[in-house]
Design a protein around this motif. Structure first.
Motif, mmCIF file in Angstrom:
data_model
loop_
_atom_site.group_PDB
_atom_site.id
_atom_site.type_symbol
_atom_site.label_atom_id
_atom_site.label_comp_id
_atom_site.label_asym_id
_atom_site.label_seq_id
_atom_site.Cartn_x
_atom_site.Cartn_y
_atom_site.Cartn_z
ATOM 1 N N TYR A 189 0.824 -1.210 0.000
ATOM 2 C CA TYR A 189 0.000 0.000 0.000
ATOM 3 C C TYR A 189 0.860 1.262 0.000
ATOM 4 O O TYR A 189 1.179 1.808 -1.054
ATOM 5 C CB TYR A 189 -0.945 -0.027 1.204
ATOM 6 N N LEU A 190 1.266 1.732 1.173
ATOM 7 C CA LEU A 190 1.988 2.992 1.290
ATOM 8 C C LEU A 190 3.485 2.755 1.408
ATOM 9 O O LEU A 190 3.929 1.690 1.832
ATOM 10 C CB LEU A 190 1.474 3.761 2.513
ATOM 11 N N ASP A 191 4.250 3.771 1.052
ATOM 12 C CA ASP A 191 5.710 3.695 1.155
ATOM 13 C C ASP A 191 6.211 4.908 1.932
ATOM 14 O O ASP A 191 6.958 5.737 1.413
ATOM 15 C CB ASP A 191 6.336 3.631 -0.244
ATOM 16 N N TRP A 192 5.793 4.998 3.185
ATOM 17 C CA TRP A 192 6.095 6.166 4.004
ATOM 18 C C TRP A 192 7.363 6.008 4.838
ATOM 19 O O TRP A 192 7.999 6.992 5.192
ATOM 20 C CB TRP A 192 4.924 6.449 4.952
ATOM 21 N N PHE A 193 7.697 4.782 5.216
ATOM 22 C CA PHE A 193 8.801 4.565 6.153
ATOM 23 C C PHE A 193 9.857 3.650 5.539
ATOM 24 O O PHE A 193 9.546 2.803 4.704
ATOM 25 C CB PHE A 193 8.276 3.939 7.459
ATOM 26 N N PRO A 194 11.118 3.819 5.963
ATOM 27 C CA PRO A 194 12.197 2.953 5.461
ATOM 28 C C PRO A 194 12.090 1.551 6.053
ATOM 29 O O PRO A 194 11.493 1.343 7.113
ATOM 30 C CB PRO A 194 13.466 3.658 5.945
ATOM 31 N N LEU A 195 12.680 0.610 5.361
ATOM 32 C CA LEU A 195 12.578 -0.788 5.751
ATOM 33 C C LEU A 195 13.843 -1.313 6.404
ATOM 34 O O LEU A 195 13.803 -2.284 7.144
ATOM 35 C CB LEU A 195 12.249 -1.638 4.521
ATOM 36 N N ARG A 196 14.971 -0.672 6.182
ATOM 37 C CA ARG A 196 16.242 -1.214 6.653
ATOM 38 C C ARG A 196 17.034 -0.178 7.443
ATOM 39 O O ARG A 196 16.988 1.009 7.156
ATOM 40 C CB ARG A 196 17.100 -1.688 5.475
ATOM 41 N N GLY A 197 17.767 -0.660 8.438
ATOM 42 C CA GLY A 197 18.730 0.155 9.140
ATOM 43 C C GLY A 197 18.135 1.127 10.143
ATOM 44 O O GLY A 197 16.926 1.316 10.244
ATOM 45 N N LEU A 198 19.052 1.747 10.889
ATOM 46 C CA LEU A 198 18.663 2.720 11.909
ATOM 47 C C LEU A 198 18.776 4.144 11.393
ATOM 48 O O LEU A 198 18.182 5.060 11.957
ATOM 49 C CB LEU A 198 19.550 2.542 13.152
ATOM 50 N N THR A 199 19.556 4.337 10.328
ATOM 51 C CA THR A 199 19.724 5.661 9.726
ATOM 52 C C THR A 199 19.813 5.512 8.207
ATOM 53 O O THR A 199 20.039 4.420 7.687
ATOM 54 C CB THR A 199 21.001 6.365 10.237
ATOM 55 N N SER A 200 19.671 6.628 7.509
ATOM 56 C CA SER A 200 19.773 6.637 6.054
ATOM 57 C C SER A 200 21.239 6.641 5.618
ATOM 58 O O SER A 200 22.141 6.907 6.418
ATOM 59 C CB SER A 200 19.059 7.854 5.475
ATOM 60 N N ASN A 201 21.485 6.371 4.342
ATOM 61 C CA ASN A 201 22.845 6.348 3.823
ATOM 62 C C ASN A 201 23.508 7.722 3.867
ATOM 63 O O ASN A 201 24.727 7.824 4.010
ATOM 64 C CB ASN A 201 22.844 5.821 2.381
ATOM 65 N N ASN A 202 22.712 8.787 3.751
ATOM 66 C CA ASN A 202 23.257 10.151 3.769
ATOM 67 C C ASN A 202 23.144 10.792 5.146
ATOM 68 O O ASN A 202 23.059 12.022 5.260
ATOM 69 C CB ASN A 202 22.543 11.014 2.733
ATOM 70 N N GLY A 210 17.865 17.304 10.986
ATOM 71 C CA GLY A 210 17.607 16.261 10.007
ATOM 72 C C GLY A 210 18.017 14.891 10.507
ATOM 73 O O GLY A 210 17.349 13.887 10.236
ATOM 74 N N LYS A 211 19.130 14.832 11.269
ATOM 75 C CA LYS A 211 19.580 13.558 11.825
ATOM 76 C C LYS A 211 18.578 13.024 12.840
ATOM 77 O O LYS A 211 18.299 11.818 12.882
ATOM 78 C CB LYS A 211 20.952 13.724 12.478
ATOM 79 N N VAL A 212 18.051 13.917 13.682
ATOM 80 C CA VAL A 212 17.064 13.493 14.685
ATOM 81 C C VAL A 212 15.805 12.960 14.005
ATOM 82 O O VAL A 212 15.282 11.899 14.378
ATOM 83 C CB VAL A 212 16.714 14.664 15.627
ATOM 84 N N LEU A 213 15.321 13.683 13.000
ATOM 85 C CA LEU A 213 14.130 13.235 12.283
ATOM 86 C C LEU A 213 14.376 11.918 11.548
ATOM 87 O O LEU A 213 13.517 11.028 11.537
ATOM 88 C CB LEU A 213 13.696 14.313 11.286
ATOM 89 N N ASP A 214 15.550 11.791 10.947
ATOM 90 C CA ASP A 214 15.879 10.560 10.227
ATOM 91 C C ASP A 214 15.947 9.369 11.186
ATOM 92 O O ASP A 214 15.483 8.269 10.867
ATOM 93 C CB ASP A 214 17.214 10.731 9.512
ATOM 94 N N TYR A 215 16.520 9.603 12.355
ATOM 95 C CA TYR A 215 16.648 8.552 13.380
ATOM 96 C C TYR A 215 15.274 8.044 13.816
ATOM 97 O O TYR A 215 15.012 6.834 13.836
ATOM 98 C CB TYR A 215 17.441 9.114 14.555
ATOM 99 N N PHE A 216 14.384 8.967 14.161
ATOM 100 C CA PHE A 216 13.047 8.555 14.609
ATOM 101 C C PHE A 216 12.191 8.045 13.443
ATOM 102 O O PHE A 216 11.282 7.237 13.657
ATOM 103 C CB PHE A 216 12.352 9.719 15.314
ATOM 104 N N TRP A 217 12.478 8.510 12.246
ATOM 105 C CA TRP A 217 11.772 8.013 11.062
ATOM 106 C C TRP A 217 12.042 6.521 10.857
ATOM 107 O O TRP A 217 11.145 5.739 10.554
ATOM 108 C CB TRP A 217 12.228 8.828 9.846
#
Length: 357
Positions: A189-202, A210-217
């Motif tokens: 259905y939706l693709d709102w959240f990442p599937l892997r890892g604790l943080t993004s590649n960037n 941005g790091k705080v938001l990425d972490y909780f995301w």
């Protein structure tokens, strides 16, 4: 209180030793250790059909008989035993382990080519993130909800929230995690959240916000799965604790003296009812920190201590098994001490020092 804290800290030492000793004895008795696994791999490379003449004989390896070593040079077998430290007796290995653990030297992993302490440091942020935020959110949801259900016992609110709690309790955390992936992580259905890892590649390129938001995301779905699977018990425990206190005589007396409902509930009932809830904090945190997060780590590809410990146990990677066991036990004992200290914050009348005499 300082004397009590000092005694509890001293008690950690024999407790850690006792737990390590029991697990050391159990693991040594388990078949298929690292020596046997290495020999099996080498034997597979050499060819399973190459055997020493008179193949009925068995070779004794680290106290166990393993037939697969019959086709290998005995000198190579001795070298493998020395590589893993199994050329020493079990009491000697235990003494070396305890002596090294006193300085937090957990040795090197048998199969990961790294120091155990470095592996623990690498995996710890994932497990702490899952355990800490899941436990915190679970308490922040369960306690107010439990109080609301107790004060509205038998109402429509109590009935429909109980129904929702039962449904949440009936769904295992890992199954709910799969459902979240299907719905919100690009499954169907939706693709709102990442599937892997604790943080993004960037992650390193992002600003602090941005790091705080990425972490909780990245944490949103796994933490939600853990909270849904564990908050039901705490909610019902809170409700039943408050119901038990509300029906006691001192509450009736306080109401008769003209105290407001809010004053009675939070000035008298709260600190008595919360003692039982606080008592469950150490087990709730450790449960989510280790056993509860294992399947969630696998599903969301979060490489934490739970997953590493499970793989180490399967592979008989003893340094990693005992190192993570030591950390989990130490953390559990410290959290238990913090829980006891929290008792005194909720109810200052509790004096652990006097209770010990």
């Amino acid at each position: 209180m300082l004397v009590y804290i000092f005694r509890r800290l001293l008690l950690i030492i024999p407790t850690l030793f006792g737990i390590l000793l029991i697990n050391f004895v159990i693991i040594q008795a388990a078949p298929g250790g690292p020596v046997e696994q290495m020999i099996a791999k080498l034997e597979g490379f050499e060819g399973a059909t190459s055997r020493i003449a008179g193949g009925g004989a068995e070779v004794s390896i680290a106290g166990s008989s393993y037939r697969g070593a019959q086709g290998l040079d005995p000198a190579l077998v001795k070298e493998i035993e020395h590589m893993y430290g199994f050329d020493k007796s079990a009491p000697e290995r235990l003494w070396i382990m305890v002596k090294n653990y006193a300085t937090l030297d957990f040795g090197d992993s048998f199969f990961r080519d790294a120091k155990v302490i470095d592996l623990i440091k690498e995996k710890m942020p994932v497990s702490i993130s899952l355990g800490l935020w899941s436990t915190l959110i679970m308490y922040l949801v369960s306690i107010p909800l439990g109080i609301a259900k107790a004060t509205r016992h038998g109402s429509h609110f109590d009935v429909w929230t109980s129904s929702a709690i039962i449904v949440g309790y009936a769904i295992p955390a890992f199954l709910f995690a799969i459902l979240l992936i299907v719905v919100f992580a690009g499954g169907s259905y939706l693709d709102w959240f990442p599937l892997r890892g604790l943080t993004s590649n960037n992650f390193d390129e992002l600003s602090m916000g941005g790091k705080v938001l990425d972490y909780f995301w990245h944490l949103a779905l796994p933490v939600t799965a853990l909270v849904i699977g564990n908050f039901a018990t705490m909610t019902l425990l809170t409700k039943n604790s408050f119901l038990d206190e509300i029906n006691k005589q001192y509450v009736v007396t306080a109401k008769a003296k003209g105290l407001t409902r809010h004053r009675v509930l939070y000035g008298h009932v709260f600190r008595n009812a919360m003692l039982l809830v606080i008592a469950g904090f150490p087990s709730a945190f450790i449960g989510i920190f280790f056993t509860g997060s294992l399947l969630v780590e696998v599903i969301f590809s979060l490489d934490g201590l739970g997953l590493m410990s499970f793989e180490a146990a399967i592979n008989r990677d003893y340094p990693v098994v005992f190192g993570t066991l030591f950390i989990f036990t130490l953390l559990g004992l410290v959290v238990k001490l913090i829980g006891d200290l929290t008792y005194t914050l909720v109810d200052p009348r509790i004096d652990f020092e006097n209770r010990e005499h």
